[in-house]
Design a protein around this motif. Structure first.
Motif, PDB file in Angstrom:
ATOM      1  N   ALA A   1       0.836  -1.196   0.000  1.00 26.66           N
ATOM      2  CA  ALA A   1       0.000   0.000   0.000  1.00 26.66           C
ATOM      3  C   ALA A   1       0.871   1.247   0.000  1.00 26.66           C
ATOM      4  N   VAL A   2       0.234   2.367  -0.266  1.00 27.25           N
ATOM      5  CA  VAL A   2       0.910   3.657  -0.239  1.00 27.25           C
ATOM      6  C   VAL A   2      -0.042   4.685   0.372  1.00 27.25           C
ATOM      7  N   ARG A   3       0.509   5.576   1.170  1.00 28.35           N
ATOM      8  CA  ARG A   3      -0.229   6.745   1.662  1.00 28.35           C
ATOM      9  C   ARG A   3       0.276   7.964   0.887  1.00 28.35           C
ATOM     10  N   VAL A   4      -0.630   8.767   0.378  1.00 27.21           N
ATOM     11  CA  VAL A   4      -0.222   9.955  -0.371  1.00 27.21           C
ATOM     12  C   VAL A   4      -0.821  11.196   0.268  1.00 27.21           C
ATOM     13  N   LYS A   5      -0.194  12.312   0.020  1.00 24.05           N
ATOM     14  CA  LYS A   5      -0.692  13.566   0.576  1.00 24.05           C
ATOM     15  C   LYS A   5      -2.066  13.906   0.006  1.00 24.05           C
ATOM     16  N   HIS A   6      -2.871  14.542   0.832  1.00 23.59           N
ATOM     17  CA  HIS A   6      -4.165  15.040   0.368  1.00 23.59           C
ATOM     18  C   HIS A   6      -3.977  15.947  -0.836  1.00 23.59           C
ATOM     19  N   SER A   7      -2.891  16.719  -0.850  1.00 22.28           N
ATOM     20  CA  SER A   7      -2.626  17.622  -1.974  1.00 22.28           C
ATOM     21  C   SER A   7      -2.258  16.873  -3.238  1.00 22.28           C
ATOM     22  N   PHE A   8      -1.895  15.598  -3.135  1.00 15.57           N
ATOM     23  CA  PHE A   8      -1.676  14.762  -4.309  1.00 15.57           C
ATOM     24  C   PHE A   8      -3.012  14.339  -4.908  1.00 15.57           C
ATOM     25  N   LEU A   9      -3.945  13.962  -4.047  1.00 16.65           N
ATOM     26  CA  LEU A   9      -5.258  13.507  -4.514  1.00 16.65           C
ATOM     27  C   LEU A   9      -6.157  14.668  -4.928  1.00 16.65           C
TER      28      LEU A   9
ATOM     29  N   LEU B   1       2.949  19.604  -2.891  1.00 14.92           N
ATOM     30  CA  LEU B   1       3.436  18.246  -2.683  1.00 14.92           C
ATOM     31  C   LEU B   1       4.662  18.219  -1.765  1.00 14.92           C
ATOM     32  N   PHE B   2       5.382  19.328  -1.681  1.00 19.49           N
ATOM     33  CA  PHE B   2       6.641  19.373  -0.942  1.00 19.49           C
ATOM     34  C   PHE B   2       6.538  20.190   0.344  1.00 19.49           C
ATOM     35  N   THR B   3       5.332  20.595   0.714  1.00 20.42           N
ATOM     36  CA  THR B   3       5.102  21.323   1.958  1.00 20.42           C
ATOM     37  C   THR B   3       4.318  20.438   2.916  1.00 20.42           C
ATOM     38  N   PRO B   4       4.364  20.724   4.227  1.00 19.08           N
ATOM     39  CA  PRO B   4       3.670  19.861   5.191  1.00 19.08           C
ATOM     40  C   PRO B   4       2.172  19.773   4.892  1.00 19.08           C
TER      41      PRO B   4
ATOM     42  N   PRO C   1       8.510  12.940  -0.636  1.00 20.10           N
ATOM     43  CA  PRO C   1       7.801  13.918   0.184  1.00 20.10           C
ATOM     44  C   PRO C   1       6.284  13.782   0.158  1.00 20.10           C
ATOM     45  N   PHE C   2       5.733  13.230  -0.929  1.00 20.35           N
ATOM     46  CA  PHE C   2       4.275  13.161  -1.048  1.00 20.35           C
ATOM     47  C   PHE C   2       3.736  11.737  -1.024  1.00 20.35           C
ATOM     48  N   ALA C   3       4.578  10.738  -0.748  1.00 24.28           N
ATOM     49  CA  ALA C   3       4.110   9.349  -0.732  1.00 24.28           C
ATOM     50  C   ALA C   3       4.927   8.529   0.248  1.00 24.28           C
ATOM     51  N   ARG C   4       4.229   7.745   1.075  1.00 26.09           N
ATOM     52  CA  ARG C   4       4.862   6.856   2.048  1.00 26.09           C
ATOM     53  C   ARG C   4       4.506   5.422   1.695  1.00 26.09           C
ATOM     54  N   MET C   5       5.515   4.634   1.387  1.00 20.61           N
ATOM     55  CA  MET C   5       5.298   3.256   0.969  1.00 20.61           C
ATOM     56  C   MET C   5       5.125   2.337   2.177  1.00 20.61           C
ATOM     57  N   GLU C   6       4.196   1.410   2.064  1.00 21.18           N
ATOM     58  CA  GLU C   6       3.965   0.414   3.102  1.00 21.18           C
ATOM     59  C   GLU C   6       3.940  -0.960   2.431  1.00 21.18           C
ATOM     60  N   VAL C   7       5.137  -1.469   2.153  1.00 17.70           N
ATOM     61  CA  VAL C   7       5.289  -2.729   1.430  1.00 17.70           C
ATOM     62  C   VAL C   7       6.235  -3.629   2.211  1.00 17.70           C
ATOM     63  N   GLU C   8       5.784  -4.827   2.532  1.00 23.88           N
ATOM     64  CA  GLU C   8       6.612  -5.833   3.186  1.00 23.88           C
ATOM     65  C   GLU C   8       7.129  -6.813   2.127  1.00 23.88           C
TER      66      GLU C   8
ATOM     67  N   VAL D   1       0.802  15.755 -10.494  1.00 23.53           N
ATOM     68  CA  VAL D   1       2.098  15.547 -11.141  1.00 23.53           C
ATOM     69  C   VAL D   1       2.018  15.554 -12.663  1.00 23.53           C
ATOM     70  N   ALA D   2       0.836  15.709 -13.225  1.00 21.76           N
ATOM     71  CA  ALA D   2       0.695  15.715 -14.683  1.00 21.76           C
ATOM     72  C   ALA D   2       1.548  16.823 -15.299  1.00 21.76           C
ATOM     73  N   PRO D   3       2.363  16.518 -16.305  1.00 27.05           N
ATOM     74  CA  PRO D   3       3.165  17.566 -16.944  1.00 27.05           C
ATOM     75  C   PRO D   3       2.324  18.657 -17.585  1.00 27.05           C
ATOM     76  N   ASP D   4       1.130  18.302 -18.088  1.00 27.55           N
ATOM     77  CA  ASP D   4       0.254  19.252 -18.761  1.00 27.55           C
ATOM     78  C   ASP D   4      -1.181  18.944 -18.351  1.00 27.55           C
ATOM     79  N   THR D   5      -1.796  19.818 -17.575  1.00 32.06           N
ATOM     80  CA  THR D   5      -3.142  19.535 -17.054  1.00 32.06           C
ATOM     81  C   THR D   5      -4.180  19.482 -18.167  1.00 32.06           C
ATOM     82  N   GLU D   6      -4.003  20.267 -19.227  1.00 34.23           N
ATOM     83  CA  GLU D   6      -4.976  20.225 -20.318  1.00 34.23           C
ATOM     84  C   GLU D   6      -4.946  18.879 -21.029  1.00 34.23           C
TER      85      GLU D   6
END
Length: 274
Positions: free
Chosen positions: A10-18, A30-33, A68-75, A220-225
Motif C-alpha cells: 500500500a501507499v499513503r499519499v498527501k491530500h494535496s496529491f489527490l 506536494l513538498f510542503t507539510p 515527500p508526497f508518498a509513504r510506501m507500506e510494502v513488506e 504531477v501531470a506535466p500538462d493539465t490540459e
C-alpha cells in the motif's frame, strides 16, 4: 479471459496529491507539510487469455523509499512473487509485461520478472530525458536493476474513443490505448472480457473513479490540459461501451473487478450491468 488484481502493499499519499490546488501551488504543495491519506492499494494485474499469461505493471517492493508526497507500506512478503502465487499463478509462466508508465510503484517489481517487458516509446523517451534523470535523482527513485523494456509505438489506429492504440493479442481483445496525462507516455490496457465488457486497467490515469468523474488533473501531470482531455476520452469510451474502470490505487477497483460493475459515464455512480 480471466483478470486478477494483484496487490503489492500500500501507499499513503498527501491530500494535496489527490486533490491538488489550482495554479502554481499544484505541485508546490506536494513538498510542503500536509495530511496523508489512508493506505491505498498498489495493484498490478494479471491477464490469462488464450494460454498466455500477461502482467500489466509489476507493483512495488519493500526496498522502495518514501518521497515527500508518498509513504510506501510494502513488506517483502507482499511483493510480486507472493501476490501472483496468491492468485494461483506462477511467476515463471509470465510471457509478457506491459507497463502503464515508469513510476516506481509500477515498475520496481520487474526485479522478479524474466519475461518480455514492453513500454510505450513516448514513455521511454521521457525516462531517458534529462528531466526524467534529474527527477529520479531528486526523489531518490532509481530505476530497478536491469530496467531495459522494449519500446513500441501506438500505431494501430483508433480504438473506441482513443485515437491511438496497439493491439497485443491475436484476437484483438487486449488493446493498449493512449492515456497520456499522469505522465507524457502513460497508457492503459483495455481487455474485452468474455461478457463483452471493456475492462480498462487504467494504471494512474486517475487515482480513483471519483477523480475520473470530477475530470480533475492530478498534481504531477506535466500538462493539465492534456490530462483532462484524456479523462474526457475515457468518459466518452465508457459512454459507448460498458466499461469496468480499474485505476491501480483505487480501493474500489478490486471489488469492481470481482463484481463486473461498469461505469455509467453520464452519472457519478457505478452501476451493476452497465
Amino acid at each position: 479471459m480471466k483478470i486478477h488484481a494483484l496487490t503489492t502493499g500500500a501507499v499513503r499519499v498527501k491530500h494535496s496529491f489527490l486533490f491538488p490546488s489550482a495554479g502554481r501551488r499544484r505541485q508546490l504543495d506536494l513538498f510542503t507539510p500536509g495530511p496523508f491519506s489512508d493506505p491505498l492499494p498498489i495493484h498490478c494485474w494479471a491477464i490469462e487469455h488464450d494460454g498466455v499469461l500477461r502482467l500489466v505493471d509489476t507493483g512495488e517492493t519493500a526496498a522502495a523509499g518514501d518521497v515527500p508526497f508518498a509513504r510506501m507500506e510494502v513488506e517483502p512478503e507482499q511483493e510480486l512473487p507472493a501476490a501472483i502465487a496468491a492468485a494461483g499463478l506462477a511467476l515463471e509462466d509470465v510471457a509478457e509485461v506491459v507497463l502503464t508508465h515508469a513510476h516506481g510503484d509500477h515498475i520496481d517489481g520487474l526485479v522478479h520478472v524474466r519475461g518480455r517487458v514492453l513500454i510505450n516509446e513516448a514513455e521511454m523517451r521521457a525516462v531517458r530525458s534529462a528531466m526524467g534523470r534529474v527527477m529520479r535523482r531528486v526523489l531518490r527513485q532509481p530505476l530497478p536493476r536491469g530496467f531495459a523494456p522494449e519500446p513500441y509505438a501506438l500505431d494501430d489506429g483508433p480504438f473506441g474513443a482513443f485515437p491511438r492504440s496497439r493491439t497485443f493479442s491475436d484476437d484483438g481483445r487486449i488493446v493498449v490505448v493512449d492515456t497520456a496525462g499522469h505522465t507524457a507516455g502513460h497508457v492503459s490496457v483495455v481487455c474485452v472480457d468474455d461478457a463483452g465488457r471493456h475492462v480498462l486497467l487504467a494504471g494512474d490515469a486517475t487515482d480513483s473513479l471519483e477523480q475520473l468523474h470530477a475530470r480533475r488533473a492530478d498534481a504531477v501531470a506535466p500538462d493539465t490540459e492534456v490530462h483532462v482531455a484524456t479523462l474526457d476520452r475515457i468518459l466518452a469510451h465508457c459512454a459507448a461501451h460498458p466499461t469496468v474502470y480499474l485505476p491501480s490505487h483505487d480501493p474500489g477497483s478490486a471489488g469492481r473487478l470481482r463484481a463486473g460493475t461498469t461505469v455509467d459515464a453520464g452519472r457519478p455512480a457505478v452501476l451493476a450491468g452497465g
